[in-house]
Motif scaffolding. Sequence first.
Motif, PDB file in Angstrom:
ATOM      1  N   ALA A 235     -38.941  -3.076 -19.235  1.00 25.46           N
ATOM      2  CA  ALA A 235     -39.669  -3.355 -17.991  1.00 25.46           C
ATOM      3  C   ALA A 235     -41.140  -2.925 -18.075  1.00 25.46           C
ATOM      4  CB  ALA A 235     -38.993  -2.645 -16.822  1.00 25.46           C
ATOM      5  N   ARG A 236     -41.586  -2.431 -19.230  1.00 22.86           N
ATOM      6  CA  ARG A 236     -42.953  -1.947 -19.449  1.00 22.86           C
ATOM      7  C   ARG A 236     -43.305  -0.779 -18.527  1.00 22.86           C
ATOM      8  NH1 ARG A 236     -45.702  -6.823 -18.258  1.00 22.86           N
ATOM      9  NH2 ARG A 236     -47.474  -5.503 -17.795  1.00 22.86           N
ATOM     10  N   LEU A 237     -42.318   0.037 -18.225  1.00 22.42           N
ATOM     11  CA  LEU A 237     -42.541   1.293 -17.509  1.00 22.42           C
ATOM     12  C   LEU A 237     -42.499   2.394 -18.568  1.00 22.42           C
ATOM     13  CD1 LEU A 237     -40.306   0.617 -14.385  1.00 22.42           C
ATOM     14  CD2 LEU A 237     -42.817   0.637 -14.466  1.00 22.42           C
ATOM     15  N   TYR A 238     -43.572   2.478 -19.349  1.00 24.19           N
ATOM     16  CA  TYR A 238     -43.602   3.319 -20.536  1.00 24.19           C
ATOM     17  C   TYR A 238     -43.498   4.804 -20.215  1.00 24.19           C
ATOM     18  CZ  TYR A 238     -45.249  -1.084 -22.466  1.00 24.19           C
ATOM     19  OH  TYR A 238     -45.372  -2.401 -22.809  1.00 24.19           O
ATOM     20  N   GLY A 239     -44.120   5.212 -19.122  1.00 26.22           N
ATOM     21  CA  GLY A 239     -44.010   6.613 -18.728  1.00 26.22           C
ATOM     22  C   GLY A 239     -42.558   6.983 -18.473  1.00 26.22           C
ATOM     23  N   GLU A 240     -41.861   6.117 -17.768  1.00 28.93           N
ATOM     24  CA  GLU A 240     -40.458   6.401 -17.477  1.00 28.93           C
ATOM     25  C   GLU A 240     -39.577   6.241 -18.710  1.00 28.93           C
ATOM     26  OE1 GLU A 240     -38.879   5.611 -13.620  1.00 28.93           O
ATOM     27  OE2 GLU A 240     -40.851   4.869 -13.018  1.00 28.93           O
TER      28      GLU A 240
ATOM     29  N   ARG B  21     -55.730   3.388 -19.180  1.00 28.89           N
ATOM     30  CA  ARG B  21     -56.797   3.143 -20.154  1.00 28.89           C
ATOM     31  C   ARG B  21     -56.293   2.564 -21.481  1.00 28.89           C
ATOM     32  NH1 ARG B  21     -62.024   2.936 -21.466  1.00 28.89           N
ATOM     33  NH2 ARG B  21     -62.721   4.301 -23.129  1.00 28.89           N
ATOM     34  N   PHE B  22     -55.122   3.013 -21.946  1.00 28.20           N
ATOM     35  CA  PHE B  22     -54.713   2.719 -23.312  1.00 28.20           C
ATOM     36  C   PHE B  22     -53.445   1.884 -23.464  1.00 28.20           C
ATOM     37  CE2 PHE B  22     -57.105   6.761 -23.557  1.00 28.20           C
ATOM     38  CZ  PHE B  22     -58.149   6.326 -24.356  1.00 28.20           C
ATOM     39  N   THR B  23     -52.817   1.469 -22.365  1.00 30.04           N
ATOM     40  CA  THR B  23     -51.595   0.663 -22.499  1.00 30.04           C
ATOM     41  C   THR B  23     -51.642  -0.528 -21.547  1.00 30.04           C
ATOM     42  OG1 THR B  23     -50.220   1.683 -20.761  1.00 30.04           O
ATOM     43  CG2 THR B  23     -50.290   2.820 -22.901  1.00 30.04           C
ATOM     44  N   ASP B  24     -50.644  -1.366 -21.662  1.00 25.60           N
ATOM     45  CA  ASP B  24     -50.491  -2.473 -20.721  1.00 25.60           C
ATOM     46  C   ASP B  24     -49.436  -2.129 -19.662  1.00 25.60           C
ATOM     47  OD1 ASP B  24     -48.213  -2.602 -22.319  1.00 25.60           O
ATOM     48  OD2 ASP B  24     -48.208  -4.789 -22.430  1.00 25.60           O
ATOM     49  N   ALA B  25     -49.331  -0.842 -19.326  1.00 27.53           N
ATOM     50  CA  ALA B  25     -48.335  -0.383 -18.348  1.00 27.53           C
ATOM     51  C   ALA B  25     -48.456  -1.192 -17.061  1.00 27.53           C
ATOM     52  CB  ALA B  25     -48.519   1.101 -18.060  1.00 27.53           C
ATOM     53  N   ALA B  26     -47.298  -1.523 -16.487  1.00 27.67           N
ATOM     54  CA  ALA B  26     -47.260  -2.360 -15.288  1.00 27.67           C
ATOM     55  C   ALA B  26     -47.840  -1.635 -14.070  1.00 27.67           C
ATOM     56  CB  ALA B  26     -45.820  -2.794 -15.012  1.00 27.67           C
ATOM     57  N   LEU B  27     -47.504  -0.404 -13.863  1.00 24.94           N
ATOM     58  CA  LEU B  27     -47.941   0.378 -12.695  1.00 24.94           C
ATOM     59  C   LEU B  27     -48.285   1.793 -13.166  1.00 24.94           C
ATOM     60  CD1 LEU B  27     -45.017  -0.791 -10.373  1.00 24.94           C
ATOM     61  CD2 LEU B  27     -47.400  -1.556 -10.211  1.00 24.94           C
ATOM     62  N   PRO B  28     -49.404   1.960 -13.867  1.00 28.26           N
ATOM     63  CA  PRO B  28     -49.645   3.235 -14.548  1.00 28.26           C
ATOM     64  C   PRO B  28     -49.665   4.468 -13.647  1.00 28.26           C
ATOM     65  CG  PRO B  28     -51.627   1.883 -14.548  1.00 28.26           C
ATOM     66  CD  PRO B  28     -50.511   1.033 -14.043  1.00 28.26           C
ATOM     67  N   TYR B  29     -50.294   4.389 -12.486  1.00 29.11           N
ATOM     68  CA  TYR B  29     -50.393   5.595 -11.655  1.00 29.11           C
ATOM     69  C   TYR B  29     -49.100   5.875 -10.905  1.00 29.11           C
ATOM     70  CZ  TYR B  29     -55.210   6.089 -13.001  1.00 29.11           C
ATOM     71  OH  TYR B  29     -56.354   6.267 -13.743  1.00 29.11           O
ATOM     72  N   ALA B  30     -48.424   4.857 -10.444  1.00 28.30           N
ATOM     73  CA  ALA B  30     -47.123   5.078  -9.799  1.00 28.30           C
ATOM     74  C   ALA B  30     -46.125   5.596 -10.835  1.00 28.30           C
ATOM     75  CB  ALA B  30     -46.616   3.780  -9.173  1.00 28.30           C
TER      76      ALA B  30
ATOM     77  N   VAL C 194     -41.009   1.260  -6.749  1.00 31.19           N
ATOM     78  CA  VAL C 194     -41.415   0.757  -8.069  1.00 31.19           C
ATOM     79  C   VAL C 194     -40.349  -0.174  -8.645  1.00 31.19           C
ATOM     80  CG1 VAL C 194     -41.802   1.458 -10.475  1.00 31.19           C
ATOM     81  CG2 VAL C 194     -42.988   2.645  -8.612  1.00 31.19           C
ATOM     82  N   TYR C 195     -39.095   0.219  -8.570  1.00 29.62           N
ATOM     83  CA  TYR C 195     -38.035  -0.594  -9.167  1.00 29.62           C
ATOM     84  C   TYR C 195     -37.858  -1.920  -8.440  1.00 29.62           C
ATOM     85  CZ  TYR C 195     -37.075   3.816 -11.500  1.00 29.62           C
ATOM     86  OH  TYR C 195     -37.194   4.973 -12.212  1.00 29.62           O
ATOM     87  N   LEU C 196     -38.018  -1.929  -7.130  1.00 27.15           N
ATOM     88  CA  LEU C 196     -37.966  -3.196  -6.402  1.00 27.15           C
ATOM     89  C   LEU C 196     -39.122  -4.093  -6.814  1.00 27.15           C
ATOM     90  CD1 LEU C 196     -36.864  -2.050  -2.834  1.00 27.15           C
ATOM     91  CD2 LEU C 196     -35.515  -3.348  -4.511  1.00 27.15           C
TER      92      LEU C 196
END
Length: 188
Positions: free
Chosen positions: A44-49, A107-116, A152-154
């Motif tokens: 899902a491109r939620l890299y942080g998670e 800044r460095f990824t294509d994360a979908a929602l980086p701050y959330a 976020v998941y919705l």
Amino acid sequence: MNPIEWLAAALGVANIALLVRRSVWNFAFGMAMVALYLVVFWEARLYGEAGLQVFFFAAQGWGWWLWVRAGGEESRVPVRWLSPLSRMVWIVATAALSLNLGWVMHRFTDAALPYADSAITGASIAAQILLGLRRVENWILWILIDLASIAVYLTKGLHPTAGLYVLFLALSVMGLREWVQAAGRPTR
């Protein structure tokens, strides 16, 4: 429908139900759940998670070890509150981690929602550590995390996971109530 996501969600229900009861066996279900969610969140491109699941796996093992030492496998572990100074330190450290991680992902990824994603990730790291230390405040953080995660998941179309987090929210409220009762009044 992603069967891996559904299986991870089912394991998550067992994990949290056992946590509310302060059972050490929650960790076995938690480790299996996070291993599966690493795949789900990466896709899902939620890299942080996704990265958070690696941390969770290690933290589950650490928590299991701590809980066995604290209360044994058959009993409910004792819990307590943080001191007021400790609460402030945890809040500041969690905010700093979340903001910095959000900036890096933006800044460095294509994360979908980086701050959330980073807010959920930073708070989840703090909550998991507090859970391992058996501090009541972990449930307050989990309630906030659950609310943010549902949104976020919705947004990302992860409906089974959003449903799981609705259940997590209800269980977190129950966990907070039970742990508050077990710990007594907080320190001032």
